[in-house]
Design a protein around this motif. Structure first.
Motif, short mmCIF file in Angstrom:
data_model
loop_
_atom_site.label_atom_id
_atom_site.label_comp_id
_atom_site.label_asym_id
_atom_site.label_seq_id
_atom_site.Cartn_x
_atom_site.Cartn_y
_atom_site.Cartn_z
N GLU A 1 -8.94 7.81 4.45
CA GLU A 1 -8.00 8.22 3.41
C GLU A 1 -8.04 7.17 2.31
N THR A 2 -7.76 7.60 1.09
CA THR A 2 -7.64 6.66 -0.02
C THR A 2 -6.17 6.36 -0.27
N HIS A 3 -5.91 5.25 -0.94
CA HIS A 3 -4.53 4.90 -1.26
C HIS A 3 -4.36 4.83 -2.77
N LYS B 1 0.68 5.65 -0.45
CA LYS B 1 -0.21 6.80 -0.30
C LYS B 1 0.60 8.09 -0.44
N ARG C 1 -10.90 3.78 5.50
CA ARG C 1 -11.34 4.55 4.33
C ARG C 1 -11.55 6.04 4.62
N THR D 1 -1.84 7.32 9.14
CA THR D 1 -2.33 7.19 7.77
C THR D 1 -2.68 5.73 7.46
N VAL E 1 0.83 -1.21 0.00
CA VAL E 1 0.00 0.00 0.00
C VAL E 1 0.87 1.26 0.00
N CYS F 1 -6.35 4.69 6.25
CA CYS F 1 -6.58 4.01 4.96
C CYS F 1 -7.40 2.74 5.16
N ASN G 1 -11.14 2.61 -3.32
CA ASN G 1 -11.27 4.03 -3.01
C ASN G 1 -12.70 4.55 -3.11
#
Length: 245
Positions: A55-57, A13, A53, A46, A11, A50, A71
């Motif tokens: 935050e998006t990756h 970001k 959800r 973070t 992952v 993530c 996402n």
């Protein structure tokens, strides 16, 4: 090892041009307690944001109980599986403690008010503040507010609990009361991912330690090994600094 509740594979970001996560991979088994530590800005928060959800990756795969979350997945869609407790309490100041706890189960889970209130009182009892149900958050201490926030997350009965530095906004004398509740929850065999600098808590409850720096997982291991013989120089330095305070 048990089947994974959470799996991250490669992952990455970015915030603009800054890469905050660099191909992070981790596996959290069902019922496992994982503590993530590391210096400020290392990407710890973070990672959990993530997973939830918030935050998006940009690259890699995140799975929750075998289902990939992309996402377009919203935090609300994961509400039955993942609960989150933040640094700040994020309680509705105009609602009573009881109403803060019943709102989610009624709106998202379709519980009746009676059932939601019964569940809320059970969890307020679990975090040792049932007598505060009628008060508003502003009438409580910081430690009590964080315990309300934990109870609110529990009221949704998620399968996984994420904690993002839950004691960092608290005065020192209030930290122990929140950690005691978290230790009690950990003893239930709940799946927990905890971002924290509280190494005494980590020693007591973690099945796995993860040390992050500069957006990468630098070192992992069981607490006994992690604290007694950290392998990387970065982890050795971090632990020497944090354990000396």
């Amino acid at each position: 090892m048990s089947e994974p509740a959470i799996r991250l594979d490669g992952v990455s970001k970015y915030f603009g041009d800054f890469q905050v996560l660099r191909e992070v991979s981790m596996r959290v088994g069902t019922g496992e307690r994982v503590v993530i530590c590391g210096p400020s800005g290392s990407g710890k928060s973070t990672v959990v944001r993530c997973i939830n959800r918030l935050e998006t990756h940009e690259a890699g795969v995140i799975e929750v109980f075998g289902r990939e979350v992309g996402n377009r997945t919203t935090p609300e869609a994961l509400g039955r599986e993942i609960g989150m407790v933040f640094q700040q309490f994020n309680l509705f100041p105009h609602l009573s403690v009881l109403d803060n706890l019943t709102l989610g189960p009624m709106k998202a889970l379709g519980l009746s008010r009676r059932d939601a209130e019964e569940r809320a009182m059970a969890y307020l009892t679990r975090v040792r503040i049932p007598e505060q149900a009628g008060k508003r958050p502003g009438q409580l201490s910081g430690g009590q507010q964080q315990r309300v926030a934990i109870a609110r997350s529990l009221a949704m009965e998620p399968k996984v609990l994420l904690f993002d530095e839950p004691t960092s906004a608290l005065d020192p004398e209030m930290i122990a009361e929140v950690l005691d509740v978290m230790i009690d929850l950990a003893e239930d065999g709940r799946t927990m991912i905890v971002v924290t600098h509280e190494m005494g808590f980590a020693r007591k409850v973690a099945d796995q330690m993860i040390f992050m720096d500069a957006g990468e997982i630098v070192e992992t291991g069981p607490p006994a090994e992690f604290f007694a013989a950290p392998k990387s120089k970065r982890c050795q330095t971090f632990l020497s600094q944090i354990l000396s305070h």
